[in-house]
Motif scaffolding. Structure first.
Motif, PDB file in Angstrom:
ATOM      1  N   LEU A   1       0.873  -1.170   0.000  1.00  0.00           N
ATOM      2  CA  LEU A   1       0.000   0.000   0.000  1.00  0.00           C
ATOM      3  C   LEU A   1       0.914   1.225   0.000  1.00  0.00           C
ATOM      4  O   LEU A   1       1.146   1.877   1.023  1.00  0.00           O
ATOM      5  N   ASP A   2       1.457   1.512  -1.178  1.00  0.00           N
ATOM      6  CA  ASP A   2       2.474   2.554  -1.301  1.00  0.00           C
ATOM      7  C   ASP A   2       1.949   3.949  -0.993  1.00  0.00           C
ATOM      8  O   ASP A   2       2.694   4.800  -0.507  1.00  0.00           O
ATOM      9  N   GLY A   3       0.667   4.211  -1.266  1.00  0.00           N
ATOM     10  CA  GLY A   3       0.089   5.509  -0.944  1.00  0.00           C
ATOM     11  C   GLY A   3       0.029   5.721   0.564  1.00  0.00           C
ATOM     12  O   GLY A   3       0.409   6.782   1.064  1.00  0.00           O
ATOM     13  N   PHE A   4      -0.447   4.715   1.286  1.00  0.00           N
ATOM     14  CA  PHE A   4      -0.469   4.787   2.750  1.00  0.00           C
ATOM     15  C   PHE A   4       0.957   4.972   3.276  1.00  0.00           C
ATOM     16  O   PHE A   4       1.196   5.796   4.170  1.00  0.00           O
ATOM     17  N   ALA A   5       1.897   4.185   2.729  1.00  0.00           N
ATOM     18  CA  ALA A   5       3.291   4.248   3.187  1.00  0.00           C
ATOM     19  C   ALA A   5       3.872   5.642   2.962  1.00  0.00           C
ATOM     20  O   ALA A   5       4.503   6.210   3.852  1.00  0.00           O
ATOM     21  N   SER A   6       3.645   6.192   1.796  1.00  0.00           N
ATOM     22  CA  SER A   6       4.156   7.525   1.480  1.00  0.00           C
ATOM     23  C   SER A   6       3.537   8.584   2.383  1.00  0.00           C
ATOM     24  O   SER A   6       4.222   9.487   2.875  1.00  0.00           O
TER      25      SER A   6
END
Length: 162
Positions: A37-42
């Motif tokens: 979940l790259d958006g959450f991570a970012s």
């Protein structure tokens, strides 16, 4: 420029809390990375960057006033969570704790008549309203999405736009 010893100690402790908060957000980001979940991570990394900036803002205030700066150690943080909701709850709880600590420092600055510190802390107290609101809104959206994978992916995409 002198500062009461208790207030100086509290602000030094707050520097450590802000940097610890950045580390907590990095741990939450690592959890979201593990789920792709790259958006959450970012988004969580950006929150961590803000916490580091907050710590530096206090650091610079103390340095500008020739107040000795003491830096505490950072403990390890959680990088595994039960689910997406639990990770977001951890962020909200961090912000709520930060609000409590900053409110206490603000009250102490007023009690001691340190209006330079109060001016610094006015900014932080106002900032915390926004920080808690962001996390409460994200938590609400995560709860609405529930276990629906497509809803989480849409939310992840929105968070990536930050």
């Amino acid at each position: 420029m002198s500062m009461h010893e208790d207030l100086a100690s509290g602000l030094n402790t707050q520097i450590n809390h802000e940097f610890s908060g950045a580390y907590v957000y990095l741990g939450i980001s690592a959890y979201f990375e593990s789920l792709d979940l790259d958006g959450f991570a970012s988004w969580m990394r950006a929150q961590g960057d803000e916490e580091r900036a907050h710590g530096m803002r206090i650091y610079e205030h103390l340095a500008d006033r020739d107040v000795p700066i003491t830096l505490g150690s950072l403990d390890g943080v959680v990088t595994e969570y039960r689910d997406v909701e639990a990770a977001v709850v951890a962020g909200l709880e961090l912000e709520q704790e930060t609000t409590r600590k900053l409110n206490a420092l603000w009250a102490q600055s007023v009690e001691l008549g340190d209006y330079q510190a109060k001016a610094l802390l006015d900014w932080f107290v106002n900032e915390q309203t926004e920080e808690e609101d962001l996390l409460r809104t994200l938590l609400s959206h995560v709860r609405i999405a529930g276990d629906e994978g497509s809803a989480l992916l849409i939310l992840d995409r929105e968070l990536a736009a930050r």
